[in-house]
Structures are given as structure tokens and as C-alpha cells.
Design a protein around this motif. Structure first.
Motif, PDB file in Angstrom:
ATOM      1  N   LYS A 180       7.507  -8.967  -7.355  1.00 40.44           N
ATOM      2  CA  LYS A 180       6.317  -8.880  -8.214  1.00 40.44           C
ATOM      3  C   LYS A 180       5.066  -8.693  -7.355  1.00 40.44           C
ATOM      4  N   ASN A 181       4.984  -9.450  -6.267  1.00 43.72           N
ATOM      5  CA  ASN A 181       3.825  -9.344  -5.376  1.00 43.72           C
ATOM      6  C   ASN A 181       3.765  -7.980  -4.697  1.00 43.72           C
ATOM      7  N   ILE A 182       4.955  -7.428  -4.369  1.00 45.20           N
ATOM      8  CA  ILE A 182       4.998  -6.120  -3.714  1.00 45.20           C
ATOM      9  C   ILE A 182       4.417  -5.046  -4.631  1.00 45.20           C
TER      10      ILE A 182
ATOM     11  N   ASN B 196       2.043  -5.406  -6.814  1.00 43.78           N
ATOM     12  CA  ASN B 196       0.588  -5.538  -6.746  1.00 43.78           C
ATOM     13  C   ASN B 196       0.047  -5.008  -5.425  1.00 43.78           C
ATOM     14  N   TYR B 197       0.745  -5.316  -4.338  1.00 49.94           N
ATOM     15  CA  TYR B 197       0.331  -4.893  -2.999  1.00 49.94           C
ATOM     16  C   TYR B 197       0.339  -3.367  -2.897  1.00 49.94           C
ATOM     17  N   VAL B 198       1.412  -2.743  -3.365  1.00 46.00           N
ATOM     18  CA  VAL B 198       1.520  -1.281  -3.312  1.00 46.00           C
ATOM     19  C   VAL B 198       0.438  -0.642  -4.178  1.00 46.00           C
ATOM     20  N   HIS B 199       0.211  -1.202  -5.359  1.00 48.06           N
ATOM     21  CA  HIS B 199      -0.814  -0.663  -6.259  1.00 48.06           C
ATOM     22  C   HIS B 199      -2.183  -0.707  -5.588  1.00 48.06           C
ATOM     23  N   LEU B 200      -2.468  -1.813  -4.920  1.00 46.63           N
ATOM     24  CA  LEU B 200      -3.750  -1.964  -4.218  1.00 46.63           C
ATOM     25  C   LEU B 200      -3.886  -0.926  -3.112  1.00 46.63           C
TER      26      LEU B 200
END
Length: 468
Positions: free
Chosen positions: A293-295, A297-301
Motif C-alpha cells: 500500500k505504501n509503495i 503512494n510512493y510511486v504515485h508521488l
């Protein structure tokens, strides 16, 4: 307001960003100062000195500091003993390297083209870099990003101030003016290293431990090859362009855009420094659902940042450089894709680091460096700076494929992370690379889109209350 001692992802990312901006920003801001104080010839000589220094740093301590991240988890109950022990180990190895180099100092300094005294200063600074880099690496995994920010600020400020003072004071008293710049860098580094060493050792006095030393040495030795190969991968294109008769102007244009896009790499590295400790925590606790889930968000950022960079870069380039550089504008998307493939392979490399596979990392980087040299031989004579950029991109694609295939085919440990977000991100970056060319003359549309993307990403971060 951020808590100075907070170890959450938001605080760590904030201070890592500041640390990276300070480190890169001051160097960029002071460049016009030193180019004028030194002059082109002396500035070039210091640049060569800095290149040799970076090579020697690869060997100091035999890279045992690279084991600090995995050691933090492997020896969690005795981490500070492990930390002090490998600091002592790295120091002993650095002293041994120093002594051997001093014995052959006349031969080595003659080969490098420096007086023995300058070569000795180079060795001292390289040893200091080992301690400083050791501290910086340990603070990343201890989630003490504020310390890294203060360390970067302290070294760069005092290095700049002392160098300026020495350059002004000894402008006509030294055979080579760049010696003042060398001394101005050595003194702050060595003083900082001594203070750090004493503080670390005083906190947990510990020395030789066969288990710790063997683990760190087996981890560090392959990483020497990795760091040297990384230098070849990053520098060989410009050297080979010069050797193959590419016009100096084209090399200058290529170097400018390579440095310009490196601003995006700086952001990537700052994010990775913040992400890695939390990534390791997730792997250690086997909390793969949260990690995936965090990945996302990280990729989107990061993809948003990359697309924004593509949309805004044309006008920013025109602020940073005059019109003789503008013909290299088509290089930007190619070099941006290099950064994104670097971003992709960092996930696999971080996983390899966590599982103590330094040899695989070294093999991958060495293979990519060799591929880059071979591709440069083929592409540079025909396509010049565009051939060099393409060779670099292909090398990083091969490197990303190597690491992803490696972790996905491990039989003993299943790679728990989803690759889909990374490839969706790649598709988006490719699309915006096309937009870069199509909307080249429509700056209002590009900037408007970039601003909207930024607002949307900030809203996403605000809504979830966390960067990752």
C-alpha cells in the motif's frame, strides 16, 4: 509543526530533503564563487583532484559501512556494539591502506601528477570521508535524519568559508591555487570525523569481534566493485565522447543536461534515504500488505514529481543556461527515463541489501558499466551526445531488468512486493516524455498541467496524513 526527534516517515523525509538540498544547493550556489576565485584552469585541477578522491574513498574502510543497514536488523539486540566494532574495523583498514599508500607515495603521487604532500592530504580526507559516510549511513537506519541535515550543513558551510579564506589569503603564495581549496576541504572533514568517532566510541566502547568484522568485510568487499562500477557508469560517457572526437561544445551541452536532470536524482535519493528504513521495517516484520500500500503512494508521488519536472524543465533550463545550450533540450526525456529506471531498480537493490546479497549488486552494476562502455563505442561515433544518452538509458534498463529478474526468481525467499505500480508509473512517464516533445511550444498548457498535478498530489498526501 514537525517534532525534531520524531522518527515517523514525514519527519524523516522532511529532514532528508533538507539535508540533500543543503548538500546540493550550497555546492551549486558556491560554484560561481569558486570558478571565479580559482579560474578555469585551477578549478579544473580541483575537479580532477575531487574525482581521484572519490575513487580512493571507495577503498577506505573496505566499504564495511555499507553493512550498517542490514546489521541494524541482523544484530538488533546488540546493534550499538556492532556499530562501534565495524567503525573500529573500518578505521584499522583505513590506517593500513594509508600506511601502504604512504610507503609508495612517491610512485603513486607521480602517477597522479600531484606532490606527495597533496597526495597525503587526499588520503587523510578519504579516511575522514569514511567516518562521515559511516555516521550518515547509520543515522539513516536509526531514523535520525535531523543529524544528517546538521552534518551536511556543518561540513559544507565550514568547507566553503575556510576555502574562501585560504584562497584569498594565499592567492599568490602557493604554486597551485587549488591547494587552498584542498586544504579548506580536508580540515573540516578531518575535525568532523574525529568528533564523530569519539562520540560513537564513547557511547558504546567496543573493539574486535570476529563475527561482526567477518560479516562487514564480506559485505563491504563486493561493494568496492559496485561503487567503482557506479563511477564508470556515471562518468564513462563524457570521457569516451572526448576520446572519440565529439565536439567540446557538445560535451559541455551534454554535461549541463546530465547535471540538470541530476536534480531529479537528488530528489529520488532523498526519498530513498527516507523510504529505506521503513521499507526494511516492513520486510523485517513481514507486513507486506502495508508495504505494498505504501509503495503505491510512493510511486504515485515520485511519478508526479517526474512528470512535473518534464512539464516545467524547458523554461527552467532557459533560466539556468544561455541559448547555446538549448539545442540539447531533446536530451531531457531520455535522461529522465534513466532516473526512473534507477528508481525502479532501487526497490530490488534495497531488497538485495536487506537479504545481504552484495555480490549480486556488484555484478549488476559491473555488468551495466561494461554494457555502457560497449554501447558508447557503438553509438557515440554515429549519434554524438544523443548516442551517449541512449547508451546510458539502455544500460540502466538492463540493470533494472537484471535486479528485478534476480529477486523474482529467488527460490529460497519469495519477493513479496508488487511490480504493477512501478510499470504503471513507467507507462505514465513515457507518455509525459512524449508530451514534452509535442507541447514544447505551449508553455502555458505545460505549466498549468504541472501545477494541477502538484496540487492533486499535495491533496492526496494531506488526505492520508503521510507522505508514503
Amino acid at each position: 509543526m514537525l517534532n525534531l526527534k520524531s522518527k515517523n516517515a514525514n519527519s524523516q523525509t522532511f529532514y532528508n530533503f533538507l539535508s540533500t538540498v543543503i548538500r546540493s544547493g550550497i555546492a551549486f550556489i558556491t560554484m560561481p564563487l569558486f570558478t571565479r576565485l580559482l579560474g578555469a584552469e585551477q578549478f579544473g585541477k580541483y575537479s580532477v583532484y575531487a574525482s581521484w578522491l572519490s575513487i580512493i574513498v571507495c577503498f577506505m574502510g573496505c566499504n564495511v559501512a555499507s553493512s550498517i543497514g542490514t546489521g541494524f536488523y541482523k544484530y538488533k539486540d546488540s546493534y550499538y556494539k556492532f556499530k562501534t566494532s565495524i567503525l573500529v574495523e573500518g578505521t584499522v583498514i583505513s590506517i593500513a591502506i594509508f600506511v601502504i599508500c604512504v610507503i609508495f607515495s612517491k610512485q603513486i603521487s607521480s602517477m597522479l601528477g600531484y606532490p606527495v604532500s597533496i597526495f597525503i592530504l587526499m588520503l587523510i580526507e578519504a579516511a575522514a570521508h569514511f567516518v562521515v559516510n559511516f555516521a550518515s549511513g547509520s543515522w539513516v537506519y536509526e531514523k535520525k535524519a535531523l543529524y544528517n541535515m546538521l552534518l551536511s550543513l556543518e561540513i559544507l558551510v565550514f568547507t566553503t568559508l575556510l576555502s574562501v579564506v585560504l584562497l584569498v589569503a594565499f592567492s599568490d603564495k602557493l604554486p597551485e591555487l587549488f591547494y587552498s581549496r584542498v586544504i579548506g576541504s580536508v580540515i573540516p572533514h578531518i575535525l568532523t570525523a574525529v568528533v564523530i568517532w569519539i562520540i560513537f566510541f564513547k557511547r558504546q566502547p567496543y573493539g574486535f569481534d570476529r563475527v561482526y568484522w567477518k560479516y562487514s568485510l564480506l559485505f563491504g568487499l563486493p561493494m568496492i566493485f559496485h561503487t567503482l562500477s557506479s563511477q564508470v557508469l556515471g562518468q564513462s560517457d563524457r570521457v569516451m565522447m572526448e576520446k572519440m572526437g565529439t565536439l567540446s561544445a557538445d560535451i559541455g551541452i551534454y554535461s549541463f543536461f546530465y547535471s540538470f536532470v541530476a536534480l531529479l536524482s537528488t530528489i529520488m535519493n532523498a526519498l530513498n534515504n527516507s523510504w529505506s528504513p521503513f521499507f526494511y521495517d516492513g520486510l523485517y516484520n513481514r507486513d507486506y500488505d502495508k508495504l505494498n500500500k505504501n509503495i503505491k503512494n510512493y510511486v504515485h508521488l515520485f511519478v508526479t514529481l517526474v512528470c512535473g519536472f518534464l512539464l516545467l524543465s524547458n523554461e527552467v533550463v532557459k533560466v539556468f543556461a544561455n541559448d547555446e545550450y538549448w539545442e540539447g533540450m531533446p536530451l531531457v526525456p531520455i535522461l529522465v527515463l534513466v532516473v526512473y529506471f534507477t528508481y525502479i531498480y532501487q526497490f530490488a537493490v534495497n531488497y538485495e541489501f536487506f537479504n545481504s546479497k552484495p555480490r549480486i549488486i556488484a555484478i549488476g552494476t559491473g555488468g551495466a558499466a561494461l554494457a555502457n562502455i560497449m554501447l558508447n563505442v557503438i553509438l557515440i561515433p554515429e549519434y554524438g551526445m544523443y548516442g551517449a544518452a541512449t547508451a546510458t538509458l539502455i544500460s540502466y534498463i538492463l540493470l533494472a531488468c537484471f535486479h528485478l529478474l534476480t529477486v523474482k526468481t529467488w527460490k529460497l525467499e519469495r519477493y513479496p512486493l508488487k511490480l504493477k505500480p512501478l510499470f504503471i508509473g513507467l507507462l505514465v512517464v513515457i507518455i509525459f516524455s512524449g508530451v514534452y516533445y509535442v507541447l514544447e511550444d505551449y508553455w502555458i498548457l505545460r505549466w498549468g498541467t504541472g501545477i494541477l498535478l502538484g496540487i492533486f498530489e499535495l491533496f492526496r498526501i494531506w488526505k492520508r496524513k503521510t507522505i508514503f
